[in-house]
Scaffold this motif. Structure first.
Motif, PDB file in Angstrom:
ATOM      1  N   ARG A 132      -7.635  -8.418  -1.618  1.00 54.81           N
ATOM      2  CA  ARG A 132      -7.577  -8.112  -0.189  1.00 54.81           C
ATOM      3  C   ARG A 132      -6.229  -7.485   0.169  1.00 54.81           C
ATOM      4  NH1 ARG A 132      -9.601 -13.259   3.152  1.00 54.81           N
ATOM      5  NH2 ARG A 132      -9.313 -11.740   4.850  1.00 54.81           N
ATOM      6  N   LEU A 133      -5.183  -7.916  -0.517  1.00 55.39           N
ATOM      7  CA  LEU A 133      -3.858  -7.353  -0.284  1.00 55.39           C
ATOM      8  C   LEU A 133      -3.803  -5.888  -0.729  1.00 55.39           C
ATOM      9  CD1 LEU A 133      -0.964  -7.864   0.648  1.00 55.39           C
ATOM     10  CD2 LEU A 133      -0.441  -8.707  -1.639  1.00 55.39           C
ATOM     11  N   LYS A 134      -4.387  -5.595  -1.894  1.00 60.46           N
ATOM     12  CA  LYS A 134      -4.419  -4.220  -2.392  1.00 60.46           C
ATOM     13  C   LYS A 134      -5.208  -3.308  -1.457  1.00 60.46           C
ATOM     14  CE  LYS A 134      -3.905  -5.313  -7.321  1.00 60.46           C
ATOM     15  NZ  LYS A 134      -4.548  -5.274  -8.657  1.00 60.46           N
ATOM     16  N   GLN A 135      -6.327  -3.801  -0.948  1.00 59.06           N
ATOM     17  CA  GLN A 135      -7.131  -3.002  -0.028  1.00 59.06           C
ATOM     18  C   GLN A 135      -6.353  -2.676   1.244  1.00 59.06           C
ATOM     19  OE1 GLN A 135     -10.736  -5.194   0.656  1.00 59.06           O
ATOM     20  NE2 GLN A 135     -11.535  -4.877  -1.416  1.00 59.06           N
ATOM     21  N   HIS A 136      -5.589  -3.629   1.724  1.00 62.05           N
ATOM     22  CA  HIS A 136      -4.817  -3.397   2.942  1.00 62.05           C
ATOM     23  C   HIS A 136      -3.715  -2.363   2.702  1.00 62.05           C
ATOM     24  CE1 HIS A 136      -2.966  -4.576   6.842  1.00 62.05           C
ATOM     25  NE2 HIS A 136      -1.847  -4.229   6.216  1.00 62.05           N
ATOM     26  N   VAL A 137      -2.988  -2.507   1.596  1.00 56.97           N
ATOM     27  CA  VAL A 137      -1.861  -1.617   1.313  1.00 56.97           C
ATOM     28  C   VAL A 137      -2.340  -0.199   1.014  1.00 56.97           C
ATOM     29  CG1 VAL A 137       0.070  -1.209  -0.263  1.00 56.97           C
ATOM     30  CG2 VAL A 137      -0.427  -3.524   0.527  1.00 56.97           C
ATOM     31  N   SER A 138      -3.544  -0.066   0.451  1.00 53.19           N
ATOM     32  CA  SER A 138      -4.048   1.262   0.080  1.00 53.19           C
ATOM     33  C   SER A 138      -4.389   2.127   1.280  1.00 53.19           C
ATOM     34  CB  SER A 138      -5.291   1.119  -0.813  1.00 53.19           C
ATOM     35  OG  SER A 138      -6.332   0.454  -0.111  1.00 53.19           O
ATOM     36  N   ASP A 139      -4.544   1.522   2.455  1.00 48.91           N
ATOM     37  CA  ASP A 139      -4.865   2.287   3.662  1.00 48.91           C
ATOM     38  C   ASP A 139      -3.563   2.613   4.397  1.00 48.91           C
ATOM     39  OD1 ASP A 139      -5.789   3.397   5.973  1.00 48.91           O
ATOM     40  OD2 ASP A 139      -7.210   1.790   6.451  1.00 48.91           O
ATOM     41  N   PRO A 140      -3.155   3.885   4.436  1.00 51.46           N
ATOM     42  CA  PRO A 140      -1.878   4.241   5.081  1.00 51.46           C
ATOM     43  C   PRO A 140      -1.879   4.037   6.588  1.00 51.46           C
ATOM     44  CG  PRO A 140      -3.101   6.207   4.461  1.00 51.46           C
ATOM     45  CD  PRO A 140      -3.843   5.055   3.874  1.00 51.46           C
ATOM     46  N   ASN A 141      -3.060   3.868   7.179  1.00 46.96           N
ATOM     47  CA  ASN A 141      -3.124   3.656   8.634  1.00 46.96           C
ATOM     48  C   ASN A 141      -2.840   2.210   9.026  1.00 46.96           C
ATOM     49  OD1 ASN A 141      -3.852   6.356   9.252  1.00 46.96           O
ATOM     50  ND2 ASN A 141      -5.974   5.919   8.660  1.00 46.96           N
ATOM     51  N   ASN A 142      -2.860   1.314   8.047  1.00 48.43           N
ATOM     52  CA  ASN A 142      -2.586  -0.088   8.340  1.00 48.43           C
ATOM     53  C   ASN A 142      -1.086  -0.321   8.514  1.00 48.43           C
ATOM     54  OD1 ASN A 142      -5.249  -0.974   8.268  1.00 48.43           O
ATOM     55  ND2 ASN A 142      -5.191  -1.374   6.061  1.00 48.43           N
ATOM     56  N   PRO A 143      -0.695  -1.242   9.374  1.00 48.11           N
ATOM     57  CA  PRO A 143       0.729  -1.564   9.511  1.00 48.11           C
ATOM     58  C   PRO A 143       1.256  -2.197   8.221  1.00 48.11           C
ATOM     59  CG  PRO A 143      -0.589  -2.541  11.284  1.00 48.11           C
ATOM     60  CD  PRO A 143      -1.540  -2.046  10.259  1.00 48.11           C
ATOM     61  N   PRO A 144       2.569  -2.214   8.013  1.00 43.50           N
ATOM     62  CA  PRO A 144       3.111  -2.908   6.836  1.00 43.50           C
ATOM     63  C   PRO A 144       2.753  -4.385   6.902  1.00 43.50           C
ATOM     64  CG  PRO A 144       4.848  -2.391   8.415  1.00 43.50           C
ATOM     65  CD  PRO A 144       3.627  -1.662   8.872  1.00 43.50           C
ATOM     66  N   ILE A 145       2.460  -4.951   5.770  1.00 45.77           N
ATOM     67  CA  ILE A 145       2.078  -6.357   5.736  1.00 45.77           C
ATOM     68  C   ILE A 145       3.313  -7.203   5.442  1.00 45.77           C
ATOM     69  CG2 ILE A 145       1.421  -6.318   3.278  1.00 45.77           C
ATOM     70  CD1 ILE A 145      -0.932  -8.225   4.207  1.00 45.77           C
ATOM     71  N   LEU A 146       3.500  -8.234   6.240  1.00 46.03           N
ATOM     72  CA  LEU A 146       4.681  -9.097   6.141  1.00 46.03           C
ATOM     73  C   LEU A 146       4.367 -10.312   5.279  1.00 46.03           C
ATOM     74  CD1 LEU A 146       7.557  -9.873   7.018  1.00 46.03           C
ATOM     75  CD2 LEU A 146       6.558 -10.907   9.072  1.00 46.03           C
ATOM     76  N   ILE A 147       5.177 -10.516   4.238  1.00 43.42           N
ATOM     77  CA  ILE A 147       4.958 -11.619   3.298  1.00 43.42           C
ATOM     78  C   ILE A 147       6.260 -12.387   3.125  1.00 43.42           C
ATOM     79  CG2 ILE A 147       4.310 -12.237   0.934  1.00 43.42           C
ATOM     80  CD1 ILE A 147       2.609  -9.752   0.806  1.00 43.42           C
ATOM     81  N   PHE A 148       6.137 -13.710   3.072  1.00 43.19           N
ATOM     82  CA  PHE A 148       7.267 -14.579   2.755  1.00 43.19           C
ATOM     83  C   PHE A 148       7.014 -15.163   1.367  1.00 43.19           C
ATOM     84  CE2 PHE A 148       6.756 -14.755   7.407  1.00 43.19           C
ATOM     85  CZ  PHE A 148       7.973 -14.207   7.785  1.00 43.19           C
ATOM     86  N   PRO A 149       7.566 -14.530   0.319  1.00 42.21           N
ATOM     87  CA  PRO A 149       7.209 -14.907  -1.057  1.00 42.21           C
ATOM     88  C   PRO A 149       7.644 -16.311  -1.464  1.00 42.21           C
ATOM     89  CG  PRO A 149       8.264 -12.739  -0.977  1.00 42.21           C
ATOM     90  CD  PRO A 149       8.480 -13.386   0.339  1.00 42.21           C
ATOM     91  N   GLU A 150       8.561 -16.940  -0.715  1.00 41.68           N
ATOM     92  CA  GLU A 150       8.959 -18.307  -1.063  1.00 41.68           C
ATOM     93  C   GLU A 150       7.819 -19.292  -0.839  1.00 41.68           C
ATOM     94  OE1 GLU A 150      13.572 -18.821   0.053  1.00 41.68           O
ATOM     95  OE2 GLU A 150      12.403 -17.733   1.541  1.00 41.68           O
ATOM     96  N   GLY A 151       6.938 -18.976   0.094  1.00 45.09           N
ATOM     97  CA  GLY A 151       5.771 -19.826   0.330  1.00 45.09           C
ATOM     98  C   GLY A 151       6.059 -21.065   1.142  1.00 45.09           C
ATOM     99  N   THR A 152       7.307 -21.292   1.537  1.00 44.84           N
ATOM    100  CA  THR A 152       7.669 -22.464   2.330  1.00 44.84           C
ATOM    101  C   THR A 152       8.987 -22.182   3.031  1.00 44.84           C
ATOM    102  OG1 THR A 152       7.924 -24.881   2.258  1.00 44.84           O
ATOM    103  CG2 THR A 152       8.983 -23.617   0.500  1.00 44.84           C
ATOM    104  N   CYS A 153       9.309 -22.997   4.006  1.00 46.91           N
ATOM    105  CA  CYS A 153      10.536 -22.789   4.777  1.00 46.91           C
ATOM    106  C   CYS A 153      11.740 -23.406   4.074  1.00 46.91           C
ATOM    107  CB  CYS A 153      10.388 -23.402   6.172  1.00 46.91           C
ATOM    108  SG  CYS A 153       9.105 -22.642   7.183  1.00 46.91           S
TER     109      CYS A 153
END
Length: 458
Positions: A313-334
């Motif tokens: 699902r992440l790849k599908q989102h990134v492959s569409d240039p019309n989609n906004p940048p997707i924000l990810i917090f790779p640490e997974g926790t605060c």
């Protein structure tokens, strides 16, 4: 008559609230928040000087009493500098003895040793004994899951419960601040937050009916910027953005994670798509509202365990240039605003450009860290709305690409290092999920094998 007086009093109050909301909605500032923050800094500085002066007087009094009673030389007592902090900077210099090893696959297992005869040298285990004692004295991991230690008192009893009575002047300032925060700021912030959530829900429902395209995206960016501008007023947010030329416009944006407010801080400047688990309650209301206006990736808790589904699902989102940048917090926790911990490699396997963002909060005005194992979301919001303000800096860093032959883990570590350096954070290799679970069995086995190899004598 009394009701008429009340109605008259409400008119200027309602006008003032409307004025603040309009300014936030159009992303304009008249400098009130910055002036408010500057006044707070002067108060904090006065409090710090008063505390230091009282501390020195107490120390001098103790020295004089000891000298007069014992008539002996006394070693000078070192005063604790209010500008020094041990949180984020270690007291101990550690050797890299007990650290997790980077593994490309969770199925990799440490090599087992054959039973061989070897001589035991006691000195070979001293490094491990030393590391164990150091961990007992100052744990380098679990301390990152507690509130950051302040360099100086910020007039909040949640950070210290005895300084307010160190002098009558400090007591008077603290009492006045308490009254302002709970009788003026908190009710205003709750009202603004309620209006902001309602406004966000209505606006996203309206723009959600528009036809997809560049025009809709421009309207959504404008509308969400206004909505999050209003919500930022609910915590008196003062945000400074740096290097705006590097602001992401597509692809994947990764940032260090301190609290749910991170999303609010970044969305005040530009629109992002979000990825995460579905929630109920207050967060669930915001998730459903956002999903009406722009594409986001919300998954159920069971799906979160299936990395392939999420990655696809992440790849599908990134492959569409019309989609906004997707924000990810790779640490997974605060993490508590002092460090950056292990980045999960999933978002670095997708490919394409990565936009790093460093976020650093100023803890003098309020602790933005959310200790989810200790406080619920509503308790956390209560603490935010009774803090002085939320002040932070955001740095947009140059886009980064995965190099030829570079593994996803190495790429993640390289991005993490850049974010830590820019934000003045400690770069740690440990997994942030250690605050919820025990160390992985593979880590223990690797250390056991390494320990056995050290004991082997040539």
């Amino acid at each position: 008559m009394f009701n008429g007086i009340v109605d008259v009093c409400w008119i200027p109050f309602a006008g003032f609230i409307s004025f603040l909301i309009i300014l936030s909605a159009i992303n304009k500032s008249v400098g009130v928040r910055k002036a408010y923050v500057n006044i707070l800094l002067r108060i904090f500085e006065y409090g710090r000087a008063s505390i230091e002066s009282a501390s020195k007087e107490n120390t001098q009094s103790v020295r004089e009493n000891v000298t007069s009673d014992q008539n002996a030389s006394v070693q000078p007592v070192k005063d604790v500098d209010a500008n020094e902090s041990t949180n984020g900077a270690t007291l101990i210099t550690r050797d890299a003895v007990l650290l997790p090893q980077a593994q490309e696959s969770g199925n990799d297992k440490p090599q087992t040793l054959k039973k061989e005869e070897f001589n035991f040298d006691f000195e070979n285990c001293l490094d491990y004994v030393k590391s164990g004692v150091e961990a007992i004295i100052e744990d380098d991991v679990t301390s990152r899951f507690e509130a950051e230690e302040l360099k100086s008192w910020n007039m909040l009893t949640r950070t210290n419960r005895h300084y307010e009575f160190i002098s009558w002047k400090i007591t008077l300032i603290w009492m006045f601040g308490f009254a302002v925060r709970y009788s003026i700021l908190m009710p205003l912030r709750v009202l603004v937050c309620f209006i902001g959530v309602v406004w966000l829900t209505v606006c996203t429902a309206a723009v959600g009916n528009l036809k997809d395209g560049n025009k809709k995206r421009a309207i959504v960016n404008n509308v969400l910027g206004q909505c999050f501008g209003v919500l930022s007023s609910a915590i008196s947010a003062v945000i400074t953005y740096h290097n705006e030329d590097n602001r992401p416009s597509s692809g994947i944006c990764v940032a260090n994670h301190t609290s749910p407010i991170d999303v609010l801080v970044l969305m005040c400047d530009t629109n992002y798509s979000l990825i995460g688990q579905r929630h109920g309650g207050f967060l669930g209301v915001l998730q459903r509202a956002l999903a009406r206006a722009s594409p986001h990736i919300w998954f159920e808790r069971g799906e979160a365990k299936d990395r392939l589904i999420v990655a696809e699902r992440l790849k599908q989102h990134v492959s569409d240039p019309n989609n906004p940048p997707i924000l990810i917090f790779p640490e997974g926790t605060c993490i508590n605003n002092t460090s950056v911990m292990q980045f999960k490699k999933g978002s670095f396997e997708v490919g394409g450009v990565i936009y790093p963002v460093a976020i650093k909060y100023d803890p003098r005005f309020g602790d933005a860290f959310w200790n989810s194992s200790k406080y619920s979301m509503m308790q956390y919001l209560y603490m935010m709305m009774t803090s002085w303000a939320i002040v932070c800096d955001v740095w947009y860093l140059p886009p980064m690409y995965r190099q030829d032959g570079e593994s996803a883990i190495d790429f993640a570590n390289r991005v993490k290092g850049v974010i830590a350096k820019q934000g003045g954070l400690v770069d740690l290799v440990w997994d942030g999920q250690l605050k919820r679970m025990k160390p992985k069995k593979e880590w223990k086995e690797i250390q056991q094998v390494e320990f056995a190899n050290r004991l082997k004598s040539d």
